[in-house]
Design an enzyme around this catalytic site. Structure first.
Site, PDB file in Angstrom:
ATOM      1  N   GLY A   1      59.064   3.389  18.413  1.00 36.85           N
ATOM      2  CA  GLY A   1      59.284   4.801  18.680  1.00 36.85           C
ATOM      3  C   GLY A   1      60.603   5.351  18.170  1.00 36.85           C
TER       4      GLY A   1
ATOM      5  CG  HIS B   1      50.505  28.171   8.085  1.00 41.13           C
ATOM      6  ND1 HIS B   1      51.451  28.754   7.291  1.00 41.13           N
ATOM      7  CD2 HIS B   1      50.430  28.922   9.212  1.00 41.13           C
ATOM      8  CE1 HIS B   1      51.942  29.831   7.886  1.00 41.13           C
ATOM      9  NE2 HIS B   1      51.333  29.947   9.062  1.00 41.13           N
TER      10      HIS B   1
END
Length: 197
Positions: free
Chosen positions: A57, A123
């Site tokens: 992690g 996006h």
């Protein structure tokens, strides 16, 4: 495929592989006290024929292992079958996309990243290498995140914001303006609490 890291993150990576019908041969971990995880063996060394996916992690530790074991890492990314990744998105090798995450049109994600459970990358975002986008974090369109940065759980970043390299964005923070390199930001709206190394 072996999962490098026999901890909680490793369990999630193993489930990503399973969701894509990729056989998990077992786990690899430097902790010699760990012998079994998810009914699989844990070994403590990498063999010449092994292919691995990193399940570490911490961004800097993951980067170091990526460099150290580059010849062993699988040269692909891994997205859970229940994630939603646009056909026009580009994702680097050793990046993992957890269940429920969304990566939308023409997003660009570097290598060795974690796009965690239910995170949203909208996006045209550009995410550099070895970034961790935590569970539930939302990056609106055209956000840029620099190498090694960590976006905390349920943080939100408004459209067009640029977050520098090596930054930490606290859980639940709302980021409404650009964040310089090596900066820690918390709160709503986000404010700097630490800057520099």
């Amino acid at each position: 495929m072996y999962v490098y890291g026999a901890g909680g993150h490793g369990k999630v990576i193993a489930e990503i592989l399973k969701s894509n019908a990729v056989d998990v041969n077992g786990f690899i971990d430097q902790d010699i006290s760990i012998h079994r995880l998810l009914e699989k063996n844990v070994k403590h060394t990498i063999e010449e024929t092994d292919r691995i996916v990193l399940a570490i992690g911490a961004n800097e530790a993951r980067k170091k292992l990526f460099i150290k074991y580059h010849e062993y890492v699988a040269h692909q990314h891994f997205a859970h079958s229940k994630s939603n990744v646009s056909d026009t998105a580009a994702i680097g090798i050793q990046t993992v996309v957890m269940a429920g995450a969304v990566v939308n049109a023409q997003a660009r994600i570097g290598k060795g990243c974690i796009i965690n459970t239910n995170a949203t990358i909208e996006h045209d975002c550009i995410i550099a290498d070895f970034v961790h986008i935590s569970p539930g974090a939302t990056l609106a369109g055209n956000v840029t995140v620099g190498e090694g940065s960590h976006i905390g759980i349920n943080a939100s970043v408004i459209p067009g914001v640029s977050i520098g390299k090596g930054c930490t964005i606290g859980a639940g923070s709302v980021i409404i303006k650009d964040v310089p390199d090596s900066t820690t930001v918390v709160g709503n709206p986000g404010h700097i609490i630490k800057q520099g190394d």
